[in-house]
Design an enzyme around this catalytic site. Sequence first.
Site, short mmCIF file in Angstrom:
data_model
loop_
_atom_site.label_atom_id
_atom_site.label_comp_id
_atom_site.label_asym_id
_atom_site.label_seq_id
_atom_site.Cartn_x
_atom_site.Cartn_y
_atom_site.Cartn_z
N GLU A 22 4.07 -5.76 7.01
CA GLU A 22 3.29 -4.72 7.68
C GLU A 22 3.63 -4.57 9.15
O GLU A 22 3.56 -3.48 9.72
CB GLU A 22 1.79 -5.00 7.52
CG GLU A 22 1.22 -4.70 6.15
CD GLU A 22 1.34 -5.87 5.17
OE1 GLU A 22 2.15 -6.80 5.43
OE2 GLU A 22 0.63 -5.86 4.15
N ALA A 63 0.86 -1.18 0.00
CA ALA A 63 0.00 0.00 0.00
C ALA A 63 0.90 1.23 0.00
O ALA A 63 2.08 1.14 0.35
CB ALA A 63 -0.87 -0.02 1.25
N GLU A 77 -0.57 -9.26 -1.39
CA GLU A 77 -2.00 -9.52 -1.21
C GLU A 77 -2.75 -9.42 -2.54
O GLU A 77 -3.71 -10.16 -2.77
CB GLU A 77 -2.59 -8.55 -0.16
CG GLU A 77 -2.06 -8.86 1.24
CD GLU A 77 -2.48 -7.82 2.26
OE1 GLU A 77 -2.10 -6.64 2.09
OE2 GLU A 77 -3.18 -8.19 3.22
N1 3HC Z 1 4.59 3.48 0.25
C1 3HC Z 1 5.09 4.69 -0.07
N2 3HC Z 1 6.39 4.89 -0.38
C2 3HC Z 1 7.21 3.82 -0.35
C3 3HC Z 1 6.75 2.55 -0.02
C4 3HC Z 1 5.37 2.38 0.29
N3 3HC Z 1 4.83 1.20 0.59
N4 3HC Z 1 7.79 1.69 -0.06
C5 3HC Z 1 8.86 2.41 -0.44
N5 3HC Z 1 8.52 3.69 -0.60
C6 3HC Z 1 9.40 4.80 -1.03
C7 3HC Z 1 10.49 5.08 -0.02
O1 3HC Z 1 10.06 5.98 0.96
C8 3HC Z 1 11.58 5.66 -0.90
O2 3HC Z 1 11.22 6.98 -1.17
P1 3HC Z 1 12.36 8.08 -1.36
O3 3HC Z 1 13.18 7.61 -2.50
O4 3HC Z 1 11.60 9.32 -1.59
O5 3HC Z 1 13.12 8.08 -0.06
C9 3HC Z 1 11.43 4.89 -2.21
O6 3HC Z 1 10.11 4.33 -2.18
C10 3HC Z 1 12.41 3.75 -2.34
O7 3HC Z 1 12.38 2.97 -1.17
P2 3HC Z 1 13.72 2.42 -0.50
O8 3HC Z 1 14.72 3.51 -0.37
O9 3HC Z 1 13.32 1.68 0.71
O10 3HC Z 1 14.24 1.43 -1.65
P3 3HC Z 1 14.85 -0.02 -1.57
O11 3HC Z 1 15.06 -0.44 -2.96
O12 3HC Z 1 15.98 -0.03 -0.60
O13 3HC Z 1 13.70 -0.94 -0.92
C11 3HC Z 1 11.52 -1.85 -0.67
C12 3HC Z 1 12.53 -1.17 -1.61
C13 3HC Z 1 12.04 -3.23 -0.25
C14 3HC Z 1 10.23 -2.01 -1.42
C15 3HC Z 1 11.34 -1.00 0.60
O14 3HC Z 1 11.06 0.33 0.22
C16 3HC Z 1 10.24 -1.41 1.52
O15 3HC Z 1 10.43 -2.31 2.32
N6 3HC Z 1 9.07 -0.76 1.41
C17 3HC Z 1 7.98 -0.94 2.33
C18 3HC Z 1 7.24 -2.20 2.04
C19 3HC Z 1 6.06 -2.32 2.95
O16 3HC Z 1 6.13 -2.09 4.14
N7 3HC Z 1 4.92 -2.70 2.39
C20 3HC Z 1 3.73 -2.83 3.14
C21 3HC Z 1 3.00 -1.55 3.16
S1 3HC Z 1 1.58 -1.57 4.21
C22 3HC Z 1 0.44 -2.42 3.34
O17 3HC Z 1 0.68 -2.89 2.27
C23 3HC Z 1 -0.91 -2.52 4.00
C24 3HC Z 1 -1.79 -3.51 3.32
O18 3HC Z 1 -1.70 -4.73 3.97
C25 3HC Z 1 -3.21 -3.08 3.32
#
Ligand code: 3HC
Length: 699
Positions: A128, A66, A108
Amino acid sequence: MTAINPVTDLTVEGDVAIVTLNSPPVNALSQKVREGLHAAFQQACADGAAKAVVLICEGRTFIAGADITEFGGAMGGPSLQDVQDAIEGCSKPVVAAIHGTALGGGLEVALCCHYRVAVPSAKVGLPEVNIGLLPGAGGTQRLPRIVGVEKALQMVTSGEHVPAKAALEMGLVDELVDEGKLRDGAVAYAKKVIAENRPLRKVRDNDDKIQEAKGKPEIFENFRKANARKFRGFMAPENNIKAVEAAVNLPFDEGLKQERKLFNELMMGPQSAAQRYYFFAERQAQKIPDVGDDVATIPIKSVGIIGAGTMGGGIAMNFANAGIDVKIVEVKPEALERGLGVVRKNYERTASRGGITAQQVEERMGRIKGTLSMEDLADVDLVIEAVFERMDIKKDIFANLDRICKPGAILGTNTSGLNINEIASATKRPESVIGLHFFSPANVMKLLEIVRADHTSKEVIATSMKLAKQIGKIAVLVGVCPGFVGNRILGARQREAQKLVMEGAMPWDIDRVLYDFGFPMGPFAMSDLAGLDIGWVKERSKGESIRDVLCEMDRRGQKTGAGYYDYDENRNAKPSPVTEKIINDFIVKSGRNPRKISDEEILERCIYPMINEGAKILEEGKALRASDIDVVWVNGYGWPVYRGGPMFYGDQIGPDKVLAKMKEFEATMGDVFKPAALLEKMVAEGTTFAKLPANPRIL
Ligand code: 3HC
C-alpha cells in the site's frame, strides 16, 4: 457447485467447503468480490456438512488487494472488514490457498483465515505504501503479530513482495504445496486440520511478538532515523510506522481503529491521489492505440551493442541479466577492455553487497562478448548503437549496420535527442530503425524512452515494448523531436534556472526550492556531480558564461572539490562566496541589478514552463498521453511520485492558473513563455490534462 454471484462459487467436497473467486484480472476486492465473499462465507460456515473452508482464486493470482479504482468514491456493499469478520469469525477453520500474489487487502484477507498454504512461486506483501497508503484492513496490526515489529516495519514501508519460501520461514504461510496442485494441496491441508482437530487460530490473539516490542520506543526511532533519507517528503511511511506503533501500544481493536484513522488521513490527502494516479499511468503507458496485441513480435535472442562506454556497458548488463547474449563492439582494444572491465566491476560490487552470487557474476559476464569488428553483428536480432552524439558518426554506423545485419534485425539508437529519421535515412530499411533511449546508469535507471520514427514498423515497436518489460524497464513511447520528451522538458527547466541566476537568485536557492519540492537534487548540485566540464572545451572557452569562468578556475564540480558549490573533504556542499561574486560580476556587467527573487517565483519559473512544454509535446503528437509524460519524469528525472508528474501537477495547480502565469511571464520576459495552444484550448474548454483523450498515434 453453487454460484454465489458472478465472481464467487461455493462447492462442498466431502467435509471441505471451497470458496472460489474468479474476478479477472487480479481478483481485486471490488464490491462484487466483497459481496460474493461475504455471502459465500456465511453460507459455508453455516453448512452442516462442511468442517473446514478453503478460499482459493482462479486466474493468475490470489486477491491482489483492494480495488484501487473504487478509491475516492463511495463504497457500496459489505465493507472489507465485514468480509474479514465473516472469515475470522467462522466457526470452522478457514484455509487460504495462495498463488500469484497475495497483496495488500488480499494478504489482509488471508491473515484473517486461520491457516495459509501457498505454492512455491507465490509472493505475499503489503505494498500500500507504494500508492501512498497503509494496509487499512488490519495488516499493520496482524503482520507484526506474526513476523515481529522490526520485520513488519520493513515490509509495510518498502511494500516488498516476499517469496513463499521466506513467508513460510516467517510464519506468514503454514505450508508450501506443490506448484500447479494448489487446490488439492489446500484441501488435503484442510483435511489434516480437521483430522488433528486443530484450533481456530486467530492472528489477532497472538501477542508474543507484540510483548517483545513493548516498552522499546527506540525500535521505532531507530527505524525512522535509518530511513529518513528514503522517506523524505512522503507521508505514507510515517503513518505506516505509527500504525505499527499502535499495534504495540494498544489493544487489538483499538489498534485497528487507529490504523483506520491513519489510513483515512492518507486516503484523503494529495499524495495518495497522486500515487494512485501514477500506478495507473505506468500501466496505461504500455498501451499503444495503433499497435494492438495482434501485432507480431520479433524473437530477440541476441543483441549487439556498439560502444563499450558507460552507456554501452550499462545497456549490455540489462540484457545479460535477462539471459540474453550480447556482443559489444569497440574500435580500439583498450577501450573494449576498459569497458568490459567496468561491467565486471559493477557486477562484482553487486555481488559484494549480496545482490547476486559469484557464480552469477561469471554467468552474466559469460553472456557478454567483446569484439572489434562490426561484421560480427551479422546474426544478432537487435543492435543498439551507443556512441557519441554526432550525427555523421551515427549515420556512418547505420549505413554499415544496414550492410551487415540480417534482414529483420532491429536497429536501435541510444541517442538522447538527435533526429532518428535522419539516422534511419542512412539505411535502406528505416522500418527497422527505432530509438531506445536508456538513462544513465543504464543498468539501474528504470526508464526507457522508445522513440518511434516516421517509418518504424509496428512489429519493431511491439517488440521493443515487450523487450523493455523483459529487461525490467518501464517503457514510454515518444516521438522524434529535439530531446524527445524527457530532455525537452528538462531543457525548459534548465533554461529558467540559468536565467534566474542571471537575475539574482543563487544556485543554492534554486536547488533548495527544487529539493524541497521533492527532487533528489537541484540542477546546480546535479551539474557539480556530473562535472561542469562535460562538453566544455578549454580552447573554445571565452569566459562568456558562469560555467566558463568556473571551469577556467578549475572549479569543475565535486571531482575538483569546487564547482557552483564549495565542497569539504566529505563532499558536503556549501554555498560558495567565489561563485556568488562571479555571478554578481556577471549581472553587473550585463547592466542589470540583481533582485531578490522569492521561492515562489523560483518554483513557478522552473516548473510552469515544464508543464507548458509538456502541452506542446502533446499537441505535436510526440507523446500519446499527458500521463506518459509523467511516467517519463517520475522514472527518469526524479520527479517526486507523490506529486504525480508535471502534467498531474499542472492539473492540481489548475491549467487556468498555469496559463495565467505563463501569460504574465510572457508579457514581462518574452516569447519563451508563450503558452502552448493546447493549454489555451484546455482552459477555454474547462478541461484538464487527465481528461484529454489519448493521441491516436505518435507523430
Ligand atoms: N485494483 C484495481 N486494478 C488493479 C489492481 C488493484 N488493486 N491491481 C492490478 N490492477 C489492474 C491493473 O491496472 C491492470 O489493469 P489493465 O490490464 O487494465 O492495465 C491489471 O490489473 C493487471 O495488472 P498489471 O499489469 O500490474 O499485472 P502484473 O501481472 O504485472 O502485476 C500485480 C500484477 C502484482 C498484482 C500488480 O498489478 C500490482 O502490484 N497491483 C497492485 C497491488 C496493490 O497495490 N495492492 C494493494 C491495494 S490497496 C489495498 O489493498 C488497501 C487495503 O489495505 C485496504
